[in-house]
Design a protein around this motif. Sequence first.
Motif, short mmCIF file in Angstrom:
data_model
loop_
_atom_site.label_atom_id
_atom_site.label_comp_id
_atom_site.label_asym_id
_atom_site.label_seq_id
_atom_site.Cartn_x
_atom_site.Cartn_y
_atom_site.Cartn_z
N LEU A 8 -24.97 -63.98 -42.23
CA LEU A 8 -23.93 -64.55 -41.60
C LEU A 8 -23.12 -64.96 -43.15
N GLN A 27 -18.28 -56.59 -39.26
CA GLN A 27 -17.14 -57.81 -39.50
C GLN A 27 -16.04 -56.99 -39.53
N SER A 69 -24.44 -52.24 -36.95
CA SER A 69 -25.16 -53.71 -37.13
C SER A 69 -26.18 -54.10 -36.68
N CYS A 127 -24.02 -57.76 -40.11
CA CYS A 127 -22.61 -58.46 -40.84
C CYS A 127 -21.67 -58.06 -40.64
N CYS A 158 -22.80 -62.30 -45.45
CA CYS A 158 -21.51 -61.53 -45.58
C CYS A 158 -20.20 -62.18 -45.55
N SER A 159 -20.20 -63.69 -45.17
CA SER A 159 -19.03 -64.67 -45.67
C SER A 159 -18.35 -64.07 -46.75
N ASN A 200 -13.87 -55.56 -37.46
CA ASN A 200 -12.99 -57.92 -37.23
C ASN A 200 -14.05 -58.27 -35.64
N THR A 207 -17.46 -59.85 -34.91
CA THR A 207 -18.35 -61.27 -35.57
C THR A 207 -20.05 -61.03 -34.74
N ASN A 208 -20.90 -60.29 -34.96
CA ASN A 208 -22.06 -60.32 -35.12
C ASN A 208 -23.42 -61.92 -34.63
N MET A 209 -22.37 -62.39 -34.40
CA MET A 209 -23.17 -63.69 -34.57
C MET A 209 -24.48 -64.13 -33.74
N ALA A 261 -16.83 -59.27 -46.25
CA ALA A 261 -17.78 -57.69 -45.52
C ALA A 261 -17.84 -57.62 -46.37
#
Length: 331
Positions: free
Chosen positions: A245, A39, A213, A35, A248-249, A42, A44-46, A253
Amino acid sequence: MNAVLETFAQVLSNPNFYANIIAVTPPILLASLGCAVAQKANVTNMGMEGIMLTSSFVGVICSAYIHGPNPWLELVVGIVVGGLLGLAVAYFHLKLKVDIILVGIAMNLIGSGGTAFFMYVFTGDRSSTNSLNSGTLPQLNIPFLEKIPVVGQILSGQNILTWVSFLLIGVVSFLLFKTKLGLRIRAVGENANAAESVGISSAKIKTIALLISGMIGGLGGVYMSEVYVSYFAKGIVAGRGFIGLAACSMGDANPVATSLSAILFGFFYALSNFARNTGISDNLIKMWPYVATIIGVVIYSINKTNKEKKRLAGQATVAENSKNIQTEDKE
């Protein structure tokens, strides 16, 4: 209450507890690193959860049916499938202009429902692939570490893929901060228009970031079915893609900070495994990693908001000072 605290003290003084932290952290770590790469560009690998699920399942099936059991084939297939799914996310988002959050949600739903359906098709079982022999990767016993008290008990005997997972912290850091590709990924992530103005294709860089990713996420999925257990089970990833995720936040990142966040979540997973004899409800113990995720994201959000307020306040102060200087000059 005293008995519970004593039990927790025993858990925290047990070397096996720390060995378990190292063993349960890699899926979260790999998801968070994957992620982080996306990120930085820019995007986001949701869909990380779905990528991990699909890579894990396809890897097990290929390992069992192609010259099986072949765990090394499962490893390669899982990484390749993860990369292809990362490219699929890039195609739908960048080429077809679908919102990347919607693409991620679709990827997760397909991963959850698709693996359950095809697992039944291939095995006739609705819960796991226990009937298939897909093999596992070997453990790595390090002779000089085994002889060191406590340290040897914690580090020696870990799976080879566990070591690879932690080594990827350095690899991803080097990629992002010491290579031309990493510079371009960060440039596109910070200001795509500025990057385009110097001849960098933002779509191409974002595609590469999502490819990397997905490959790292695929490795995380393989870990679940080759190290964590020796088979694929329905919902085996169990939210680790989403926790990745969150990590990562929390780490903004940055590979090192993100990895520390992932290790923190690994700590809570290990604690939930070891604290079952404390007398606390088993369902409550299982909640700890997810509660930790929510708390971590809230703390990160508060810190980020405070930093943004300070930045805006600083800009306002500079503007006010400039205005005062201009007024004094006129006078």
